[in-house]
Design an enzyme around this catalytic site. Sequence first.
Site, PDB file in Angstrom:
ATOM      1  N   THR A 199       0.296  -3.188  10.669  1.00  0.00           N
ATOM      2  CA  THR A 199      -0.217  -3.300   9.288  1.00  0.00           C
ATOM      3  C   THR A 199       0.801  -3.987   8.462  1.00  0.00           C
ATOM      4  O   THR A 199       1.620  -3.369   7.800  1.00  0.00           O
ATOM      5  CB  THR A 199      -0.477  -1.986   8.580  1.00  0.00           C
ATOM      6  OG1 THR A 199      -1.462  -1.296   9.292  1.00  0.00           O
ATOM      7  CG2 THR A 199      -1.052  -2.223   7.182  1.00  0.00           C
TER       8      THR A 199
ATOM      9  N   THR B 199       0.862  -1.204   0.000  1.00  0.00           N
ATOM     10  CA  THR B 199       0.000   0.000   0.000  1.00  0.00           C
ATOM     11  C   THR B 199       0.891   1.243   0.000  1.00  0.00           C
ATOM     12  O   THR B 199       1.191   1.776  -1.058  1.00  0.00           O
ATOM     13  CB  THR B 199      -0.959   0.009   1.200  1.00  0.00           C
ATOM     14  OG1 THR B 199      -0.214  -0.166   2.403  1.00  0.00           O
ATOM     15  CG2 THR B 199      -2.007  -1.072   1.058  1.00  0.00           C
TER      16      THR B 199
ATOM     17  N   LYS C  27       4.430  -7.032   3.169  1.00  0.00           N
ATOM     18  CA  LYS C  27       4.156  -5.621   2.967  1.00  0.00           C
ATOM     19  C   LYS C  27       4.069  -4.945   4.327  1.00  0.00           C
ATOM     20  O   LYS C  27       3.789  -5.588   5.346  1.00  0.00           O
ATOM     21  CB  LYS C  27       2.858  -5.386   2.198  1.00  0.00           C
ATOM     22  CG  LYS C  27       1.608  -5.787   2.902  1.00  0.00           C
ATOM     23  CD  LYS C  27       0.748  -4.763   3.606  1.00  0.00           C
ATOM     24  CE  LYS C  27       0.856  -3.351   3.212  1.00  0.00           C
ATOM     25  NZ  LYS C  27      -0.089  -2.521   4.041  1.00  0.00           N
TER      26      LYS C  27
END
Lengths: 431, 431
Positions: free
Chosen positions: A199, A164, A188
């Site tokens: 995240t 992202t 990621k």
Amino acid sequence: MKVNKISPLAPAAFPLLPEVKGVRLATVAAGIRYSGCDDLMLAAFDPGTTVAGIFTRSLCSAAPIDWCRYALEHSGGRVRALICNTGNANAFTGAAGYAVTQQTAESVAAALNAKPEEVLVASTGVIAEPLDVNRIRAALPDLVAGLSKPLPQVWEAAAMAIGTTDTFPKGAARTVKDGNIRIAGFAKGSGMIAPDMATMLAFVFTDMALNAETARTFLAAAVKKSFNRITVDSDTSTSDMALLFSTGEALEIEATRSAETTAADEATRKTRQGNNELHADAFKEALDGVTLDLAHQIVRDGEGATKFVAITVGGATNDQAAEIIARAIADSPLVKTALAAEDANWGRIVAAVGKAGQQADRDRLAIWIGDEQCAEAGMVKPGYSEKRATVHLQGSDVEIKVDVGVGSGEATVWTCDLTHAYIDINAGYRS
Amino acid sequence: MKVNKISPLAPAAFPLLPEVKGVRLATVAAGIRYSGCDDLMLAAFDPGTTVAGIFTRSLCSAAPIDWCRYALEHSGGRVRALICNTGNANAFTGAAGYAVTQQTAESVAAALNAKPEEVLVASTGVIAEPLDVNRIRAALPDLVAGLSKPLPQVWEAAAMAIGTTDTFPKGAARTVKDGNIRIAGFAKGSGMIAPDMATMLAFVFTDMALNAETARTFLAAAVKKSFNRITVDSDTSTSDMALLFSTGEALEIEATRSAETTAADEATRKTRQGNNELHADAFKEALDGVTLDLAHQIVRDGEGATKFVAITVGGATNDQAAEIIARAIADSPLVKTALAAEDANWGRIVAAVGKAGQQADRDRLAIWIGDEQCAEAGMVKPGYSEKRATVHLQGSDVEIKVDVGVGSGEATVWTCDLTHAYIDINAGYRS
């Protein structure tokens, strides 16, 4: 992956990742969020593949986390596919969000002739916006068709597709037994990175034969020393997971997957177990290497990072106390802004030790920046050279060591500095 | 105080603070750090004044903290002076640093005909640099001479003299019993502000008669609801203290200080206690008002702050759990950068609730930005207007409310946003 300016701490190139027998990957642009970029990734596995997962501890976990927990429980650790979308985390979307996840799994299962609970789902991106399952369904035929590509050609695209705010794709591999057992993975993460699965998505694949229980033990140990020892901004996400897929198709290793061995006679089973035990230590070490490599790459891509910082605390009452103190230093905005400024303001390290709430003897505290000892016995060390400390801080890789003088507990936490770019990235993420 | 650009959240002017009988203040430029600015503040008290103190919980507390703890223990709660320097925290300076603090107290005691343990010492500024006691000694004659000025003329200068990265002086006052009992105080702090006494000094003065024990009870209750409910950057300092000085010279209130009442007969003593009990509730309320006012001013001067943010969490298992969740939201860099950008990205609030580690029901979670309800029952509220939420965020005072749906515990924490200016200030503080 929406490509921002590439982190100055990025590796020169994406590594060459090997074939892992039984694993196929494909990516496609499904238009879920970033137009033009691949935002949907499918991994397909040969029958008999097992999976282990470690998930966020967030109490507000996203729908895919709930689905994966359900699926792992009902599939007996067997898996046929993983589908991951970016751009929308499908988090805080209520019952409708969970239905989307389940429908996604069902659609993929139908396309691959598997059961829904053999399909894991991961999502990352914005929170609290509805995810449209039809975009995923519409993209599935192309995605499945893409599985025919040779794996070594797809690793980097897959790593790109799950990113992202990442500025570079993150991959790592290790081999065991002269290259006959392979472990490869990608991940990621660059913000909202903090203890206990932030995240962050990490998918690791091996052709070693592991039953789901053993895989979980190995993965948990590896995660504890890698992904759970990094922090970018102390924020924790609703969507994180680390998964280890084990196809068991390595040429020289035979499977011990329980369901397959029920028919085997006792002697054969013992031989197979013996083979695996022989390689277990080497495998664990290699797996630790892959997860630590990926974890370091996540820190190197920390939002706005210009420094990769290793903080080691020793002399604590135990390893856990050392980790808490190291994390207090790593998460301190004052320490992080000083690092960004290449300012050897180690008084802020003292303050962070003081607030950590773990036993420390102020009057025995010692601090090093690189090889330069700043403090000893609770005050500045005679002959300390701020210039030498500053020279170390001017490099891109920084080491800070602290001895708190009360025991022998030790831990290292990795973090990055806090810069203007962090604010730029996060004040504008949704727009 | 080194005057940076004044915070946009600063009050229009320093408030008019009243006479508090028995208190005298003076300031001087001692050249400890900021040339040209007053950096040394002396408060002198009439004999019989009592003091209560609350100190940092940092395990790496500064020498003045250690001295004040010692002095309070050995003076029986009596106090004659407080001396405070800025520019150098005298923290992490070992036995030599403690000696400087003691020598400072001795010098002030000699000048005021008091005992050393009746002199409290406070310091704020850089850590781990030696503090030169001779600068303080050299400045003492001027400082003592300055005590002759009328108090209302000196409050603002005193508030200025204790500031470091503060951009405006912070003062507050309340009165009780038709103005006959006065409470006035000033404080410093703008960074390293976090739970449990961060880089914060708060000195509050009253002519109410309080014995040291009662004063401590009142002060502890007031601090819990004010200074310990604010956070700028989650960092905690080595040097913080809140002190409450009570001269007992209010015209209509008679002293109940224990040493003075030993000679009084039982009936007189009871009358005096009755008078005080009569005013105790009103006094406590006024004291709470002064400390909350000062605490809010500290947040309004948060380093780089452009928003004053009140975060209220309700529906928690108890008040403490509510406070922990509110603090997790207030300390989240992702929430703080979204606030700076006036971005109604309340998904980050969900993530912060999830990581707080306190019981919360994701599927009953409700969130408000100002009066606009964003979320209910664990998802976006139908009809939610991001525009209305954004309009609220565009103001300088922001209110966020969260109901976590499991109980009736409630707490409010005050914080500010995280902006580029925070990094500018902290990446350059020492240079």
